[in-house]
Scaffold this motif. Sequence first.
Motif, PDB file in Angstrom:
ATOM      1  N   LYS A  96      12.677   1.485  -6.482  1.00  0.00           N
ATOM      2  CA  LYS A  96      12.099   1.367  -5.141  1.00  0.00           C
ATOM      3  C   LYS A  96      11.523  -0.019  -4.898  1.00  0.00           C
ATOM      4  CE  LYS A  96      11.250   6.175  -4.236  1.00  0.00           C
ATOM      5  NZ  LYS A  96      10.323   7.158  -3.742  1.00  0.00           N
ATOM      6  N   PHE A  97      11.608  -0.903  -5.870  1.00  0.00           N
ATOM      7  CA  PHE A  97      11.199  -2.301  -5.745  1.00  0.00           C
ATOM      8  C   PHE A  97       9.773  -2.461  -5.238  1.00  0.00           C
ATOM      9  CE2 PHE A  97      15.828  -2.269  -5.263  1.00  0.00           C
ATOM     10  CZ  PHE A  97      16.157  -3.001  -6.372  1.00  0.00           C
ATOM     11  N   GLY A  98       8.857  -1.726  -5.845  1.00  0.00           N
ATOM     12  CA  GLY A  98       7.455  -1.946  -5.566  1.00  0.00           C
ATOM     13  C   GLY A  98       6.911  -1.284  -4.313  1.00  0.00           C
ATOM     14  N   SER A  99       7.663  -0.393  -3.691  1.00  0.00           N
ATOM     15  CA  SER A  99       7.150   0.251  -2.488  1.00  0.00           C
ATOM     16  C   SER A  99       6.071   1.282  -2.826  1.00  0.00           C
ATOM     17  CB  SER A  99       8.289   0.917  -1.708  1.00  0.00           C
ATOM     18  OG  SER A  99       8.853   1.969  -2.462  1.00  0.00           O
ATOM     19  N   GLU A 100       6.031   1.715  -4.069  1.00  0.00           N
ATOM     20  CA  GLU A 100       5.008   2.658  -4.502  1.00  0.00           C
ATOM     21  C   GLU A 100       4.091   1.991  -5.522  1.00  0.00           C
ATOM     22  OE1 GLU A 100       6.325   6.419  -5.867  1.00  0.00           O
ATOM     23  OE2 GLU A 100       7.567   6.780  -4.124  1.00  0.00           O
ATOM     24  N   VAL A 101       2.886   2.493  -5.599  1.00  0.00           N
ATOM     25  CA  VAL A 101       1.940   1.993  -6.580  1.00  0.00           C
ATOM     26  C   VAL A 101       2.183   2.735  -7.889  1.00  0.00           C
ATOM     27  CG1 VAL A 101      -0.486   1.717  -7.143  1.00  0.00           C
ATOM     28  CG2 VAL A 101       0.268   1.502  -4.776  1.00  0.00           C
ATOM     29  N   LYS A 102       2.495   1.999  -8.934  1.00  0.00           N
ATOM     30  CA  LYS A 102       2.764   2.607 -10.237  1.00  0.00           C
ATOM     31  C   LYS A 102       1.493   3.231 -10.787  1.00  0.00           C
ATOM     32  CE  LYS A 102       3.217   0.252 -14.235  1.00  0.00           C
ATOM     33  NZ  LYS A 102       3.787  -0.646 -15.243  1.00  0.00           N
ATOM     34  N   GLY A 103       1.581   4.484 -11.208  1.00  0.00           N
ATOM     35  CA  GLY A 103       0.460   5.142 -11.844  1.00  0.00           C
ATOM     36  C   GLY A 103      -0.512   5.832 -10.915  1.00  0.00           C
ATOM     37  N   VAL A 104      -0.282   5.786  -9.609  1.00  0.00           N
ATOM     38  CA  VAL A 104      -1.174   6.437  -8.649  1.00  0.00           C
ATOM     39  C   VAL A 104      -0.348   7.358  -7.765  1.00  0.00           C
ATOM     40  CG1 VAL A 104      -2.807   6.124  -6.761  1.00  0.00           C
ATOM     41  CG2 VAL A 104      -2.715   4.438  -8.598  1.00  0.00           C
ATOM     42  N   LYS A 105      -0.772   8.603  -7.676  1.00  0.00           N
ATOM     43  CA  LYS A 105      -0.091   9.581  -6.820  1.00  0.00           C
ATOM     44  C   LYS A 105      -1.146  10.281  -5.973  1.00  0.00           C
ATOM     45  CE  LYS A 105       3.351  12.072  -5.436  1.00  0.00           C
ATOM     46  NZ  LYS A 105       4.229  11.524  -4.448  1.00  0.00           N
ATOM     47  N   VAL A 106      -0.964  10.268  -4.672  1.00  0.00           N
ATOM     48  CA  VAL A 106      -1.890  10.916  -3.748  1.00  0.00           C
ATOM     49  C   VAL A 106      -1.123  11.952  -2.948  1.00  0.00           C
ATOM     50  CG1 VAL A 106      -3.346  10.567  -1.717  1.00  0.00           C
ATOM     51  CG2 VAL A 106      -3.398   8.912  -3.566  1.00  0.00           C
ATOM     52  N   ARG A 107      -1.699  13.147  -2.869  1.00  0.00           N
ATOM     53  CA  ARG A 107      -1.165  14.214  -2.023  1.00  0.00           C
ATOM     54  C   ARG A 107      -2.302  14.692  -1.133  1.00  0.00           C
ATOM     55  NH1 ARG A 107      -0.332  15.165  -6.952  1.00  0.00           N
ATOM     56  NH2 ARG A 107      -1.625  17.009  -7.115  1.00  0.00           N
ATOM     57  N   SER A 108      -1.968  15.089   0.060  1.00  0.00           N
ATOM     58  CA  SER A 108      -2.999  15.599   0.949  1.00  0.00           C
ATOM     59  C   SER A 108      -2.547  16.904   1.569  1.00  0.00           C
ATOM     60  CB  SER A 108      -3.325  14.577   2.039  1.00  0.00           C
ATOM     61  OG  SER A 108      -2.171  14.250   2.768  1.00  0.00           O
ATOM     62  N   SER A 109      -3.532  17.721   1.878  1.00  0.00           N
ATOM     63  CA  SER A 109      -3.280  19.003   2.526  1.00  0.00           C
ATOM     64  C   SER A 109      -4.472  19.278   3.439  1.00  0.00           C
ATOM     65  CB  SER A 109      -3.136  20.103   1.476  1.00  0.00           C
ATOM     66  OG  SER A 109      -2.965  21.344   2.099  1.00  0.00           O
ATOM     67  N   GLY A 110      -4.215  19.226   4.733  1.00  0.00           N
ATOM     68  CA  GLY A 110      -5.305  19.412   5.677  1.00  0.00           C
ATOM     69  C   GLY A 110      -6.285  18.272   5.563  1.00  0.00           C
ATOM     70  N   ASP A 111      -7.545  18.605   5.296  1.00  0.00           N
ATOM     71  CA  ASP A 111      -8.557  17.555   5.142  1.00  0.00           C
ATOM     72  C   ASP A 111      -8.941  17.351   3.678  1.00  0.00           C
ATOM     73  OD1 ASP A 111      -9.927  19.882   4.711  1.00  0.00           O
ATOM     74  OD2 ASP A 111     -11.664  19.332   5.911  1.00  0.00           O
ATOM     75  N   ARG A 112      -8.061  17.744   2.755  1.00  0.00           N
ATOM     76  CA  ARG A 112      -8.295  17.595   1.320  1.00  0.00           C
ATOM     77  C   ARG A 112      -7.318  16.594   0.737  1.00  0.00           C
ATOM     78  NH1 ARG A 112     -13.081  20.102   0.426  1.00  0.00           N
ATOM     79  NH2 ARG A 112     -13.061  22.226   1.165  1.00  0.00           N
ATOM     80  N   ILE A 113      -7.815  15.816  -0.214  1.00  0.00           N
ATOM     81  CA  ILE A 113      -6.994  14.803  -0.878  1.00  0.00           C
ATOM     82  C   ILE A 113      -6.962  15.105  -2.371  1.00  0.00           C
ATOM     83  CG2 ILE A 113      -6.740  12.342  -1.363  1.00  0.00           C
ATOM     84  CD1 ILE A 113      -8.353  11.818   1.211  1.00  0.00           C
ATOM     85  N   PHE A 114      -5.774  15.033  -2.956  1.00  0.00           N
ATOM     86  CA  PHE A 114      -5.564  15.277  -4.384  1.00  0.00           C
ATOM     87  C   PHE A 114      -5.024  13.981  -4.989  1.00  0.00           C
ATOM     88  CE2 PHE A 114      -4.898  19.065  -1.908  1.00  0.00           C
ATOM     89  CZ  PHE A 114      -5.727  19.988  -2.516  1.00  0.00           C
ATOM     90  N   ILE A 115      -5.700  13.483  -6.018  1.00  0.00           N
ATOM     91  CA  ILE A 115      -5.356  12.180  -6.596  1.00  0.00           C
ATOM     92  C   ILE A 115      -5.040  12.329  -8.078  1.00  0.00           C
ATOM     93  CG2 ILE A 115      -6.178   9.834  -7.045  1.00  0.00           C
ATOM     94  CD1 ILE A 115      -8.126  10.215  -4.688  1.00  0.00           C
ATOM     95  N   ASP A 116      -3.931  11.717  -8.508  1.00  0.00           N
ATOM     96  CA  ASP A 116      -3.560  11.619  -9.916  1.00  0.00           C
ATOM     97  C   ASP A 116      -3.444  10.130 -10.256  1.00  0.00           C
ATOM     98  OD1 ASP A 116      -3.288  14.402 -10.403  1.00  0.00           O
ATOM     99  OD2 ASP A 116      -1.316  14.361  -9.453  1.00  0.00           O
ATOM    100  N   VAL A 117      -4.118   9.707 -11.319  1.00  0.00           N
ATOM    101  CA  VAL A 117      -4.104   8.309 -11.727  1.00  0.00           C
ATOM    102  C   VAL A 117      -3.756   8.250 -13.217  1.00  0.00           C
ATOM    103  CG1 VAL A 117      -5.457   6.190 -11.914  1.00  0.00           C
ATOM    104  CG2 VAL A 117      -5.902   7.764 -10.042  1.00  0.00           C
ATOM    105  N   SER A 118      -2.804   7.394 -13.568  1.00  0.00           N
ATOM    106  CA  SER A 118      -2.448   7.153 -14.969  1.00  0.00           C
ATOM    107  C   SER A 118      -2.784   5.703 -15.281  1.00  0.00           C
ATOM    108  CB  SER A 118      -0.963   7.405 -15.193  1.00  0.00           C
ATOM    109  OG  SER A 118      -0.638   8.746 -14.909  1.00  0.00           O
ATOM    110  N   VAL A 119      -3.661   5.495 -16.266  1.00  0.00           N
ATOM    111  CA  VAL A 119      -4.155   4.149 -16.550  1.00  0.00           C
ATOM    112  C   VAL A 119      -4.075   3.801 -18.027  1.00  0.00           C
ATOM    113  CG1 VAL A 119      -5.755   4.116 -14.603  1.00  0.00           C
ATOM    114  CG2 VAL A 119      -6.534   4.980 -16.801  1.00  0.00           C
ATOM    115  N   ILE A 120      -4.194   2.518 -18.279  1.00  0.00           N
ATOM    116  CA  ILE A 120      -4.365   2.001 -19.629  1.00  0.00           C
ATOM    117  C   ILE A 120      -5.742   1.358 -19.648  1.00  0.00           C
ATOM    118  CG2 ILE A 120      -3.562   0.307 -21.316  1.00  0.00           C
ATOM    119  CD1 ILE A 120      -0.728   0.813 -20.248  1.00  0.00           C
ATOM    120  N   VAL A 121      -6.548   1.720 -20.644  1.00  0.00           N
ATOM    121  CA  VAL A 121      -7.922   1.215 -20.708  1.00  0.00           C
ATOM    122  C   VAL A 121      -8.036   0.104 -21.745  1.00  0.00           C
ATOM    123  CG1 VAL A 121      -8.935   3.391 -19.923  1.00  0.00           C
ATOM    124  CG2 VAL A 121      -8.687   2.964 -22.355  1.00  0.00           C
ATOM    125  N   LYS A 122      -9.109  -0.651 -21.606  1.00  0.00           N
ATOM    126  CA  LYS A 122      -9.376  -1.765 -22.507  1.00  0.00           C
ATOM    127  C   LYS A 122      -9.760  -1.253 -23.886  1.00  0.00           C
ATOM    128  CE  LYS A 122     -12.191  -5.887 -22.803  1.00  0.00           C
ATOM    129  NZ  LYS A 122     -13.098  -6.781 -22.099  1.00  0.00           N
TER     130      LYS A 122
END
Length: 116
Positions: free
Chosen positions: A50-76
């Motif tokens: 997709k050549f960078g159209s999406e943010v790698k490691g972040v997924k957001v879904r919404s339903s009504g007035d609720r937001i569901f977030i999934d984040v995949s990270v690498i820590v220091k």
Amino acid sequence: MSVKTNNIYGKIVISDKTIERFVARVAMDCYGIVEFASKNLMDSIISFLKFGSEVKGVKVRSSGDRIFIDVSVIVKYGVSIKAVVEALKESIKYRVERFTGMLVDTMNVRVMGVKE
């Protein structure tokens, strides 16, 4: 999907992609977060095609007035993973709720590795 609300001036619509980009910026401001990671090989391939159209490691879904977030990270390397993840969750939740005016219902953080 997108988050929708109304106020006295009219209708407000915020796309999930916009929220994903916002979450990515907030997360990179948090101490101990080095970078984002794809959840699996298939996500890496899709992100690459997709050549960078999406943010790698972040997924957001919404339903009504609720937001569901999934984040995949690498820590220091050398930081307390638990402390970094808790600070990350609090920061993202607070700032996304202020940014959108909606509630963050669920937030999942997946630590995919550590890096110097």
